[in-house]
Design an enzyme around this catalytic site. Structure first.
Site, PDB file in Angstrom:
ATOM      1  N   SER A 162       0.928  -1.259  -0.125  1.00 27.24           N
ATOM      2  CA  SER A 162       0.055   0.011  -0.066  1.00 27.24           C
ATOM      3  C   SER A 162       0.935   1.407  -0.107  1.00 27.24           C
ATOM      4  O   SER A 162       1.686   1.352   0.514  1.00 27.24           O
ATOM      5  CB  SER A 162      -1.074  -0.003   1.376  1.00 27.24           C
ATOM      6  OG  SER A 162      -1.412   1.273   1.551  1.00 27.24           O
ATOM      7  N   TYR A 199      -2.572  -0.126  10.136  1.00 26.82           N
ATOM      8  CA  TYR A 199      -2.717  -0.701   8.809  1.00 26.82           C
ATOM      9  C   TYR A 199      -1.251  -0.377   7.764  1.00 26.82           C
ATOM     10  O   TYR A 199      -0.624  -1.473   7.411  1.00 26.82           O
ATOM     11  CB  TYR A 199      -3.743   0.178   7.859  1.00 26.82           C
ATOM     12  CG  TYR A 199      -4.127  -0.201   6.701  1.00 26.82           C
ATOM     13  CD1 TYR A 199      -4.249  -1.634   6.268  1.00 26.82           C
ATOM     14  CD2 TYR A 199      -3.554   0.647   5.398  1.00 26.82           C
ATOM     15  CE1 TYR A 199      -4.197  -2.010   4.618  1.00 26.82           C
ATOM     16  CE2 TYR A 199      -3.683   0.196   3.995  1.00 26.82           C
ATOM     17  CZ  TYR A 199      -3.874  -0.948   3.577  1.00 26.82           C
ATOM     18  OH  TYR A 199      -3.924  -1.520   2.310  1.00 26.82           O
TER      19      TYR A 199
END
Length: 334
Positions: A131, A156
Site C-alpha cells: 500500500s 494498517y
C-alpha cells in the site's frame, strides 16, 4: 496448473479473477466474505466472476479465512498451484484504530500463511498487495520505492510494511520469486463502499451531505481499476530473476517492490467537482479536520514499474470518474 487469488470477492481481486479467466487461466478464489464491506456486494462480485466466459470450467471459489492455516490447507488440498496473487487483507486506515486485532490476523498471520503456501507449493511467483500508506507523511513527492518507509502513521500501514519484510525474508531464505505492489487509491466499478469515491457518489446522488476532511486540502493519486489490473498481470507474468542483481526496492533476492498508481496527485476538490458534474448535482458539505492516520498527499513515482514491466496508466480521473458514476447509477438504481 492453478493461480490462487485471495480476496477474490473483493474489489481488486474480483477484477483480477475475471481477467485471468478471460485469458484462459484456472483460478481458485479465496475469500472469507467478512462483513467489513457489505456481503451482498461481495456475492454480486462473485456472480460477475461466474458470468465470465469460461468461468464454469476455470474458476473455483473457496469461502475460507486464510489467517486460519488449517482451513486454508484443506481448501487448496489437491491443487497444483503455480502462482499466487495475494490481494486479500483487512483494508482501511481508520478502521485499524477501532479493530487492530483484525489487521494482525489478516495482514500478518494471513500473509505468513500465504508465504507458507508459496514455499511448500514451489510457486513460480507470488504477487502481493502492499500500500502507498507505507510512505506515511513523507514530504518527498512523488513517492519512490527507494525511499525509507520506517515511520508508519497507522497500524494498517505498519502491517503492510511488515508484509514486505516477511516477503523479503522468504525470498531470501527459500528463493521464492515475489513482487509487492504499493497501490495508490484505486477506484472504479465494483469498488469499495469505505472509499471516498463511493461514499461521495452515493451521498451526492441521494442529496445527503458529504464529509470533507482538512478543508479539502488533500491530494491523492487516484488509479482506475483497469490500469491496476493490467499492472498486476504484467507483474505476474514477469517474476523477478534470481541472479543476484538488485531489484526494484533494493533487494538482491528474487523480490521486487513497485509503486502502482496514476502518477498524478489530484486535489480532492477536483475529484468532488468531477463527481458532482457526473451526477448532475452539487454536494452538500460538512467540513471536518484531518483524521488520525490520514496523510495530506499521495503521488506515485513510476519509473521502476515502467522500466521493468512496461506499466503506463492510461485513465485520468476526467475519464475514469464518469465511467465510475455510470456504473454506480446502474448498480445502485439511483
Amino acid at each position: 496448473m492453478t493461480i490462487i487469488v485471495t480476496g477474490a470477492a473483493g474489489f481488486i481481486g474480483s477484477h483480477v479473477s475475471r481477467r485471468l479467466i478471460a485469458r484462459g487461466e484456472r483460478v481458485v478464489g479465496i475469500d472469507n466474505l467478512n462483513d467489513y464491506n457489505p456481503v451482498a456486494l461481495k456475492r454480486d462480485r462473485l456472480a460477475a466472476i461466474a458470468g465470465t466466459d469460461g468461468a464454469s470450467e476455470l474458476f473455483r471459489f473457496a469461502e475460507v479465512d486464510f489467517s486460519d492455516h488449517e482451513a486454508l490447507d484443506r481448501a487448496i488440498m489437491g491443487e497444483t498451484i503455480t502462482a499466487i496473487v495475494h490481494l486479500g487483507a483487512q483494508a482501511g486506515v481508520r478502521y485499524s484504530l477501532e479493530n487492530p486485532r483484525a489487521y494482525a490476523a489478516s495482514n500478518l498471520t494471513g500473509h505468513l500463511n500465504m508465504l507458507e503456501v508459496a514455499r511448500h507449493a514451489g510457486v513460480r511467483h507470488m504477487v502481493y498487495a502492499s500500500s502507498s500508506s507505507v510512505y506515511g507523511t513523507s514530504p518527498d513527492l512523488p513517492f519512490s520505492v527507494e525511499q525509507r518507509v520506517d515511520f508508519p502513521i497507522s497500524l494498517y500501514a505498519a502491517t503492510k510494511k511488515a508484509d514486505e519484510l516477511m516477503s523479503e525474508s522468504y525470498s531470501h531464505l527459500y528463493r521464492i520469486p515475489q513482487t509487492g505492489l504499493r497501490f495508490f487509491t484505486v477506484y472504479g466499478p465494483w469498488g469499495r463502499p469505505d472509499m471516498a469515491v463511493w461514499g461521495f457518489t452515493d451521498k451526492i446522488l441521494r442529496g445527503e451531505p458529504i464529509t470533507v476532511f482538512n478543508g479539502g486540502n488533500m491530494r491523492r493519486d487516484f488509479t482506475y481499476i483497469d490500469d491496476i489490473v493490467t499492472g498486476i498481470l504484467a507483474a505476474l507474468d514477469h517474476p523477478p530473476a534470481d541472479d543476484g542483481s538488485t531489484k526494484a526496492g533494493g533487494s538482491a533476492s528474487p523480490h521486487a517492490l513497485y509503486n502502482i498508481g496514476n502518477n498524478r496527485a489530484e486535489p480532492l476538490e477536483k475529484l468532488i467537482a468531477l463527481i458532482e458534474e457526473s451526477c448532475g448535482k452539487a454536494a452538500i458539505r460538512i467540513e471536518q479536520p484531518m483524521q488520525p492516520g490520514d496523510v495530506p498527499a499521495t503521488y506515485a513515482e513510476l519509473s521502476a514499474i515502467q522500466r521493468d514491466l512496461g506499466f503506463r496508466p492510461t485513465t485520468p480521473i476526467d475519464v475514469g470518474i464518469p465511467q465510475w458514476v455510470e456504473w454506480y447509477r446502474a448498480y445502485s438504481g439511483l
